[in-house]
Enzyme design. Sequence first.
Site, PDB file in Angstrom:
ATOM      1  N   LYS A   1       0.818  -1.223   0.000  1.00 33.81           N
ATOM      2  CA  LYS A   1       0.000   0.000   0.000  1.00 33.81           C
ATOM      3  C   LYS A   1       0.853   1.276   0.000  1.00 33.81           C
ATOM      4  O   LYS A   1       0.493   2.271  -0.602  1.00 33.81           O
ATOM      5  CB  LYS A   1      -0.952   0.006   1.202  1.00 33.81           C
ATOM      6  CG  LYS A   1      -2.086  -1.009   1.054  1.00 33.81           C
ATOM      7  CD  LYS A   1      -3.062  -0.915   2.200  1.00 33.81           C
ATOM      8  CE  LYS A   1      -4.060  -2.066   2.109  1.00 33.81           C
ATOM      9  NZ  LYS A   1      -5.028  -2.057   3.201  1.00 33.81           N
TER      10      LYS A   1
ATOM     11  N   ALA B   1      -2.969   0.095   8.160  1.00 31.24           N
ATOM     12  CA  ALA B   1      -4.438   0.105   8.177  1.00 31.24           C
ATOM     13  C   ALA B   1      -4.944   1.225   9.087  1.00 31.24           C
ATOM     14  O   ALA B   1      -5.917   1.908   8.765  1.00 31.24           O
ATOM     15  CB  ALA B   1      -4.972  -1.243   8.645  1.00 31.24           C
TER      16      ALA B   1
HETATM   17  P1  NDP Z   1       0.931  -3.529   9.357  1.00 32.06           P
HETATM   18  O1  NDP Z   1       1.898  -4.600   9.084  1.00 32.06           O
HETATM   19  O2  NDP Z   1       1.103  -2.202   8.719  1.00 32.06           O
HETATM   20  O3  NDP Z   1       0.843  -3.261  10.951  1.00 32.06           O
HETATM   21  C1  NDP Z   1       0.783  -4.346  11.830  1.00 32.06           C
HETATM   22  C2  NDP Z   1       0.431  -3.871  13.237  1.00 32.06           C
HETATM   23  O4  NDP Z   1       0.212  -5.031  14.032  1.00 32.06           O
HETATM   24  C3  NDP Z   1       1.537  -3.075  13.921  1.00 32.06           C
HETATM   25  O5  NDP Z   1       0.940  -2.086  14.724  1.00 32.06           O
HETATM   26  C4  NDP Z   1       2.234  -4.138  14.776  1.00 32.06           C
HETATM   27  O6  NDP Z   1       2.831  -3.616  15.944  1.00 32.06           O
HETATM   28  C5  NDP Z   1       1.046  -4.979  15.187  1.00 32.06           C
HETATM   29  N1  NDP Z   1       1.371  -6.350  15.559  1.00 32.06           N
HETATM   30  C6  NDP Z   1       1.817  -7.344  14.759  1.00 32.06           C
HETATM   31  N2  NDP Z   1       1.919  -8.492  15.449  1.00 32.06           N
HETATM   32  C7  NDP Z   1       1.538  -8.220  16.726  1.00 32.06           C
HETATM   33  C8  NDP Z   1       1.427  -8.982  17.921  1.00 32.06           C
HETATM   34  N3  NDP Z   1       1.739 -10.292  17.954  1.00 32.06           N
HETATM   35  N4  NDP Z   1       0.982  -8.375  19.046  1.00 32.06           N
HETATM   36  C9  NDP Z   1       0.669  -7.059  19.024  1.00 32.06           C
HETATM   37  N5  NDP Z   1       0.747  -6.276  17.932  1.00 32.06           N
HETATM   38  C10 NDP Z   1       1.179  -6.855  16.791  1.00 32.06           C
HETATM   39  O7  NDP Z   1      -0.502  -4.175   8.971  1.00 32.06           O
HETATM   40  P2  NDP Z   1      -1.827  -3.407   8.509  1.00 32.06           P
HETATM   41  O8  NDP Z   1      -1.976  -2.209   9.365  1.00 32.06           O
HETATM   42  O9  NDP Z   1      -1.842  -3.239   7.040  1.00 32.06           O
HETATM   43  O10 NDP Z   1      -2.973  -4.483   8.837  1.00 32.06           O
HETATM   44  C11 NDP Z   1      -3.368  -4.733  10.179  1.00 32.06           C
HETATM   45  C12 NDP Z   1      -4.546  -5.715  10.205  1.00 32.06           C
HETATM   46  O11 NDP Z   1      -5.699  -5.137   9.588  1.00 32.06           O
HETATM   47  C13 NDP Z   1      -4.257  -7.015   9.455  1.00 32.06           C
HETATM   48  O12 NDP Z   1      -4.783  -8.079  10.210  1.00 32.06           O
HETATM   49  C14 NDP Z   1      -5.027  -6.856   8.156  1.00 32.06           C
HETATM   50  O13 NDP Z   1      -5.443  -8.103   7.639  1.00 32.06           O
HETATM   51  C15 NDP Z   1      -6.233  -6.040   8.623  1.00 32.06           C
HETATM   52  N6  NDP Z   1      -6.860  -5.242   7.547  1.00 32.06           N
HETATM   53  C16 NDP Z   1      -8.168  -5.512   7.215  1.00 32.06           C
HETATM   54  C17 NDP Z   1      -8.802  -4.799   6.240  1.00 32.06           C
HETATM   55  C18 NDP Z   1     -10.218  -5.107   5.900  1.00 32.06           C
HETATM   56  O14 NDP Z   1     -10.722  -4.635   4.859  1.00 32.06           O
HETATM   57  N7  NDP Z   1     -10.929  -5.848   6.742  1.00 32.06           N
HETATM   58  C19 NDP Z   1      -8.119  -3.709   5.491  1.00 32.06           C
HETATM   59  C20 NDP Z   1      -6.755  -3.478   5.936  1.00 32.06           C
HETATM   60  C21 NDP Z   1      -6.165  -4.240   6.921  1.00 32.06           C
HETATM   61  P3  NDP Z   1       4.353  -3.018  15.927  1.00 32.06           P
HETATM   62  O15 NDP Z   1       4.272  -1.695  15.226  1.00 32.06           O
HETATM   63  O16 NDP Z   1       4.689  -2.885  17.353  1.00 32.06           O
HETATM   64  O17 NDP Z   1       5.163  -4.038  15.174  1.00 32.06           O
END
Ligand code: NDP
Length: 266
Positions: free
Chosen positions: A72, A138
Amino acid sequence: MAGDAEVIDNYAVLGNPVSHSLSPRIHRIFAEQTGESLSYRAIELPEDGFRDGLLALKREGLRGANVTVPFKRQAWESCDHLSDRASAAGAVNTLSFDEDGAISGDNTDGVGLVRDLTGNLDLSLHKQKILILGAGGAVRGVLGPLLDLQPEEITIANRSLDKAHQLALDFSARGDIRVQAYADLGDEKFDLIINATAAGLQKKLPPIDAQILCQTTVCYDMLYSTDESTTFVDWAQGLGVRAHDGLGMLVEQAAESFYIWRKARP
Ligand code: NDP
């Protein structure tokens, strides 16, 4: 007359991995509903080859594309024109290839989430306390549309606090955002908790405690699942709290992309 084959416009979702994507099914249903003639497929691009892949698809005549993880941000960087909401989000999930060869980018994630919450699930976010778990791409896409609904406050909790602080700073002109470490959430209660972490992809929960829930809290997982409930939805429902996954958001953001391309609303 021979040779008068119907012209079909081609669209795709670009990601890596992308074979699991529901978008081709959703857009096929939208096309049937609206009588639009188009094809839509999932295309996996190499992690280090987004821009080259995108330009090759454009040369082949692709009319537009959705973009999913992890592209994205790169999609945003590849655009000649950005909508206001894509500029604010710093991420693009909807690309259109214009007649003049320019690439236009939009972000429909925020409107998708808000339409699911307020339309499908009938929630009012005005004056509500919202907790967002996660501070990734997201969240960047949905913060603007959520702030527009004038909640009482938005709190972001994330493992990496610097990312949450950066988001609060980037959106400070649109509203106040509080940043909190997971460990400091204590027993404060929220009206709506949105899980926007990727933890559920590994069937994990973000590090939260049941203390942040009360009977009237609504939990929303941006992650969706077509067969079983997501880990976060399971957790909340197991504690007797109303919870929904992100399938409605997915369908709503797709509907907005479809409208941008076809000017027809499914
Ligand atoms: P990113 O990779 O940009 O961000 C991931 C986030 O998750 C970060 O804040 C990260 O924290 C956190 N994270 C990852 N693993 C863990 C864990 N084990 N415990 C706590 N925090 C964790 O992903 P996106 O923002 O693009 O997507 C996030 C979610 O939203 C996904 O599940 C995606 O599938 C969903 N989504 C759904 C959509 C829909 O249309 N329904 C649209 C877009 C996204 P840190 O920064 O500390 O690493």
